[in-house]
Design a protein around this motif. Structure first.
Motif, PDB file in Angstrom:
ATOM      1  N   PHE A 218     -24.387   4.814   5.651  1.00  0.00           N
ATOM      2  CA  PHE A 218     -24.193   3.428   5.236  1.00  0.00           C
ATOM      3  C   PHE A 218     -25.098   3.145   4.044  1.00  0.00           C
ATOM      4  CE2 PHE A 218     -24.564  -1.299   6.346  1.00  0.00           C
ATOM      5  CZ  PHE A 218     -23.324  -1.584   5.802  1.00  0.00           C
ATOM      6  N   THR A 219     -24.540   2.515   3.012  1.00  0.00           N
ATOM      7  CA  THR A 219     -25.226   2.362   1.736  1.00  0.00           C
ATOM      8  C   THR A 219     -25.017   0.955   1.190  1.00  0.00           C
ATOM      9  OG1 THR A 219     -24.717   4.698   1.305  1.00  0.00           O
ATOM     10  CG2 THR A 219     -25.470   3.397  -0.559  1.00  0.00           C
ATOM     11  N   HIS A 220     -26.056   0.340   0.642  1.00  0.00           N
ATOM     12  CA  HIS A 220     -25.959  -1.008   0.068  1.00  0.00           C
ATOM     13  C   HIS A 220     -25.571  -0.951  -1.408  1.00  0.00           C
ATOM     14  CE1 HIS A 220     -27.419  -4.835  -1.660  1.00  0.00           C
ATOM     15  NE2 HIS A 220     -27.199  -5.350  -0.458  1.00  0.00           N
ATOM     16  N   GLN A 221     -26.219  -0.106  -2.186  1.00  0.00           N
ATOM     17  CA  GLN A 221     -25.939   0.169  -3.599  1.00  0.00           C
ATOM     18  C   GLN A 221     -26.328  -0.937  -4.575  1.00  0.00           C
ATOM     19  OE1 GLN A 221     -22.759   3.346  -4.612  1.00  0.00           O
ATOM     20  NE2 GLN A 221     -21.669   1.686  -3.639  1.00  0.00           N
ATOM     21  N   ASP A 222     -26.962  -1.999  -4.091  1.00  0.00           N
ATOM     22  CA  ASP A 222     -27.404  -3.062  -5.013  1.00  0.00           C
ATOM     23  C   ASP A 222     -28.741  -3.618  -4.547  1.00  0.00           C
ATOM     24  OD1 ASP A 222     -27.343  -4.699  -7.199  1.00  0.00           O
ATOM     25  OD2 ASP A 222     -25.843  -6.087  -6.408  1.00  0.00           O
ATOM     26  N   ILE A 223     -29.630  -2.714  -4.132  1.00  0.00           N
ATOM     27  CA  ILE A 223     -30.941  -3.146  -3.653  1.00  0.00           C
ATOM     28  C   ILE A 223     -31.819  -3.453  -4.852  1.00  0.00           C
ATOM     29  CG2 ILE A 223     -33.017  -2.451  -2.409  1.00  0.00           C
ATOM     30  CD1 ILE A 223     -31.273  -0.829  -0.545  1.00  0.00           C
ATOM     31  N   ALA A 224     -32.059  -4.736  -5.061  1.00  0.00           N
ATOM     32  CA  ALA A 224     -32.838  -5.213  -6.194  1.00  0.00           C
ATOM     33  C   ALA A 224     -33.584  -6.473  -5.765  1.00  0.00           C
ATOM     34  CB  ALA A 224     -31.917  -5.517  -7.377  1.00  0.00           C
ATOM     35  N   PRO A 225     -34.679  -6.825  -6.446  1.00  0.00           N
ATOM     36  CA  PRO A 225     -35.444  -8.022  -6.069  1.00  0.00           C
ATOM     37  C   PRO A 225     -34.610  -9.299  -6.001  1.00  0.00           C
ATOM     38  CG  PRO A 225     -36.735  -6.690  -7.569  1.00  0.00           C
ATOM     39  CD  PRO A 225     -35.374  -6.051  -7.497  1.00  0.00           C
ATOM     40  N   ARG A 226     -33.549  -9.389  -6.815  1.00  0.00           N
ATOM     41  CA  ARG A 226     -32.711 -10.601  -6.792  1.00  0.00           C
ATOM     42  C   ARG A 226     -31.923 -10.717  -5.499  1.00  0.00           C
ATOM     43  NH1 ARG A 226     -30.230  -6.877  -9.983  1.00  0.00           N
ATOM     44  NH2 ARG A 226     -28.148  -6.208  -9.322  1.00  0.00           N
ATOM     45  N   ASN A 227     -31.739  -9.605  -4.788  1.00  0.00           N
ATOM     46  CA  ASN A 227     -30.958  -9.609  -3.549  1.00  0.00           C
ATOM     47  C   ASN A 227     -31.820  -9.522  -2.296  1.00  0.00           C
ATOM     48  OD1 ASN A 227     -28.462  -9.810  -4.831  1.00  0.00           O
ATOM     49  ND2 ASN A 227     -28.321  -7.598  -5.125  1.00  0.00           N
ATOM     50  N   LEU A 228     -33.101  -9.799  -2.464  1.00  0.00           N
ATOM     51  CA  LEU A 228     -34.030  -9.806  -1.334  1.00  0.00           C
ATOM     52  C   LEU A 228     -34.677 -11.178  -1.248  1.00  0.00           C
ATOM     53  CD1 LEU A 228     -35.534  -6.348  -2.158  1.00  0.00           C
ATOM     54  CD2 LEU A 228     -34.464  -6.869   0.048  1.00  0.00           C
ATOM     55  N   ILE A 229     -34.589 -11.789  -0.071  1.00  0.00           N
ATOM     56  CA  ILE A 229     -35.139 -13.132   0.119  1.00  0.00           C
ATOM     57  C   ILE A 229     -36.286 -13.089   1.116  1.00  0.00           C
ATOM     58  CG2 ILE A 229     -34.664 -15.473   0.932  1.00  0.00           C
ATOM     59  CD1 ILE A 229     -31.814 -15.170  -0.008  1.00  0.00           C
ATOM     60  N   LEU A 230     -37.396 -13.674   0.720  1.00  0.00           N
ATOM     61  CA  LEU A 230     -38.531 -13.864   1.619  1.00  0.00           C
ATOM     62  C   LEU A 230     -38.425 -15.266   2.203  1.00  0.00           C
ATOM     63  CD1 LEU A 230     -41.588 -12.306  -0.262  1.00  0.00           C
ATOM     64  CD2 LEU A 230     -40.839 -11.725   2.049  1.00  0.00           C
ATOM     65  N   ASP A 231     -38.239 -15.341   3.535  1.00  0.00           N
ATOM     66  CA  ASP A 231     -38.109 -16.665   4.148  1.00  0.00           C
ATOM     67  C   ASP A 231     -39.503 -17.253   4.405  1.00  0.00           C
ATOM     68  OD1 ASP A 231     -39.149 -15.683   6.552  1.00  0.00           O
ATOM     69  OD2 ASP A 231     -37.203 -15.471   7.518  1.00  0.00           O
ATOM     70  N   PRO A 232     -39.572 -18.526   4.831  1.00  0.00           N
ATOM     71  CA  PRO A 232     -40.871 -19.177   5.024  1.00  0.00           C
ATOM     72  C   PRO A 232     -41.778 -18.466   6.023  1.00  0.00           C
ATOM     73  CG  PRO A 232     -39.142 -20.822   4.924  1.00  0.00           C
ATOM     74  CD  PRO A 232     -38.458 -19.486   4.980  1.00  0.00           C
ATOM     75  N   SER A 233     -41.198 -17.634   6.895  1.00  0.00           N
ATOM     76  CA  SER A 233     -42.006 -16.897   7.869  1.00  0.00           C
ATOM     77  C   SER A 233     -42.458 -15.537   7.345  1.00  0.00           C
ATOM     78  CB  SER A 233     -41.216 -16.716   9.172  1.00  0.00           C
ATOM     79  OG  SER A 233     -40.891 -17.963   9.749  1.00  0.00           O
TER      80      SER A 233
END
Length: 290
Positions: A218-233
Motif C-alpha cells: 500500500f502506497t500513498h505517493q504524495d507524502i509531503a508537508p502540505r498533506n500532513l496536519i498537526l491537530d491541537p493535540s
C-alpha cells in the motif's frame, strides 16, 4: 494569481463563524444541496481541477475532475488496515455541475482541525521536526508491512487512471488503469524508452522496469508537508489520498523527494529514518518523472 496556484478563503478556517451545515444531520442533506455548496461554500483549498469546501465545523466536501471514488476507497483501506490517522469518509457520489457535460465525483469527509506541517515547518524546533518525521516514517513502514500481491495494481477499487509522479503526463491526467502488473510494466518501460530517445544526455543504462518478483504494498505517493496536519493535540494526520493504491515496494521512497517543492529537509529526514532505500527506483523515477 499564477496558474495552478492554490486558492484559499481565509474565512473557511475561522472556527468562531457559522458554516452552512452546522447543526444539520448529513443524512438529511440531499446531494443537490451539497453540489450547490461546492460552488458557493467557503473554500479551504482549490488548485487545478480539485476543490475542498468547508461544510460545517466537522465536515468538508472535496470534488473536481481529478477526484475519483477510489480516493475514498484508499482512505477507507488506510483506516481499516493501518493506524494512520485519516479523515473519515461519510459519502461518495457523482453529479453534474451546471454547464458541464460529464459527471463530477464528490467526497464528504471529516474536517481535521489543525495546521499543515508545511505552514509550520520553518518555526518547528529540531526536536519537533524529528518527532514529526519519525511519525511519517512510521506511517510508511506501516503501509509497506502489508503485502498486497493478491490485489490488482493501482488505486483501491480500480476504475481510475493511475496517478502520481510515476504516471502523471504533461497534462496531469495520469494513465491506465492497468489490469495487470505486466500492463503497468509495459507502459512504464515505453515511457522510459521515450524519455531516453528525447533526452540526449539521459543515461542509457537506466534499468528497465521488471515487476515479476516485486512485492506489492500500500502506497500513498504524495507524502509531503502540505498533506500532513498537526491537530491541537499534537497528533499527525495524513490527507489527500488521490495518488494512493497498490504499487511496487520502493515507489513510495522514490516519490517522497519529488513531492517537496520548497525545502528538501523534510524528505531527507524521513528517508533517513526508513529501513530500506531503493536506488534503482530512484533512478527510474528520475527518468520517467512528469
Amino acid at each position: 494569481m499564477g496558474f495552478n496556484q492554490p486558492q484559499i478563503d481565509p474565512s473557511s478556517r475561522e472556527e468562531h463563524r457559522d458554516f452552512p451545515l452546522d447543526g444539520i444531520d448529513l443524512e438529511k442533506v440531499p446531494n443537490k444541496q451539497l453540489v450547490d455548496l461546492y460552488s458557493t461554500g467557503p473554500v479551504l483549498y482549490s488548485c487545478g481541477d480539485s476543490r475542498l469546501v468547508r461544510l460545517s465545523h466537522t465536515l468538508v466536501l472535496k470534488g473536481g475532475d481529478s477526484v475519483h471514488p477510489c480516493e475514498a476507497e484508499n482512505m477507507k483501506f488506510a483506516a481499516t488496515y493501518t493506524q494512520i490517522r485519516v479523515p473519515k469518509v461519510h459519502r461518495v457520489f457523482s453529479s453534474r455541475l451546471d454547464g458541464d457535460y460529464h459527471d463530477t465525483w464528490f467526497i464528504v469527509m471529516d474536517y481535521v482541525l489543525g495546521c499543515t506541517v508545511e505552514d509550520n515547518w520553518k518555526v518547528l524546533s529540531e526536536t519537533t521536526r524529528d518527532e514529526v518525521t519519525s511519525q511519517v516514517a512510521g506511517m510508511v513502514e506501516q503501509m509497506q508491512s502489508i503485502s498486497l500481491n493478491h490485489m490488482r495494481p493501482g488505486p483501491i477499487g480500480g476504475g481510475a487512471p493511475f496517478q502520481g509522479p510515476w504516471f502523471s503526463d504533461t497534462c496531469g491526467n495520469g494513465s491506465g488503469p492497468f489490469d495487470t502488473l505486466q500492463e503497468m510494466e509495459d507502459w512504464l518501460n515505453h515511457k522510459l524508452d521515450t524519455r531516453l530517445r528525447l533526452w540526449r544526455n539521459a543515461s542509457g543504462d537506466t534499468p528497465r522496469f521488471e515487476f515479476k518478483d516485486t512485492r506489492m504494498v500500500f502506497t500513498h505517493q504524495d507524502i509531503a508537508p502540505r498533506n500532513l496536519i498537526l491537530d491541537p493535540s499534537g497528533r499527525l494526520w495524513l490527507i489527500d489520498w488521490a495518488y494512493a493504491g497498490v504499487y511496487p515496494e520502493g515507489f513510495e521512497q522514490s516519490a517522497i523527494p519529488k513531492q517537496q517543492v520548497r525545502d528538501d529537509t523534510f524528505s531527507k529526514l524521513v528517508l533517513s529514518k526508513l529501513s530500506c532505500s531503493y536506488p534503482k527506483e530512484d533512478l527510474q523515477l528520475e527518468m520517467v518523472y512528469g
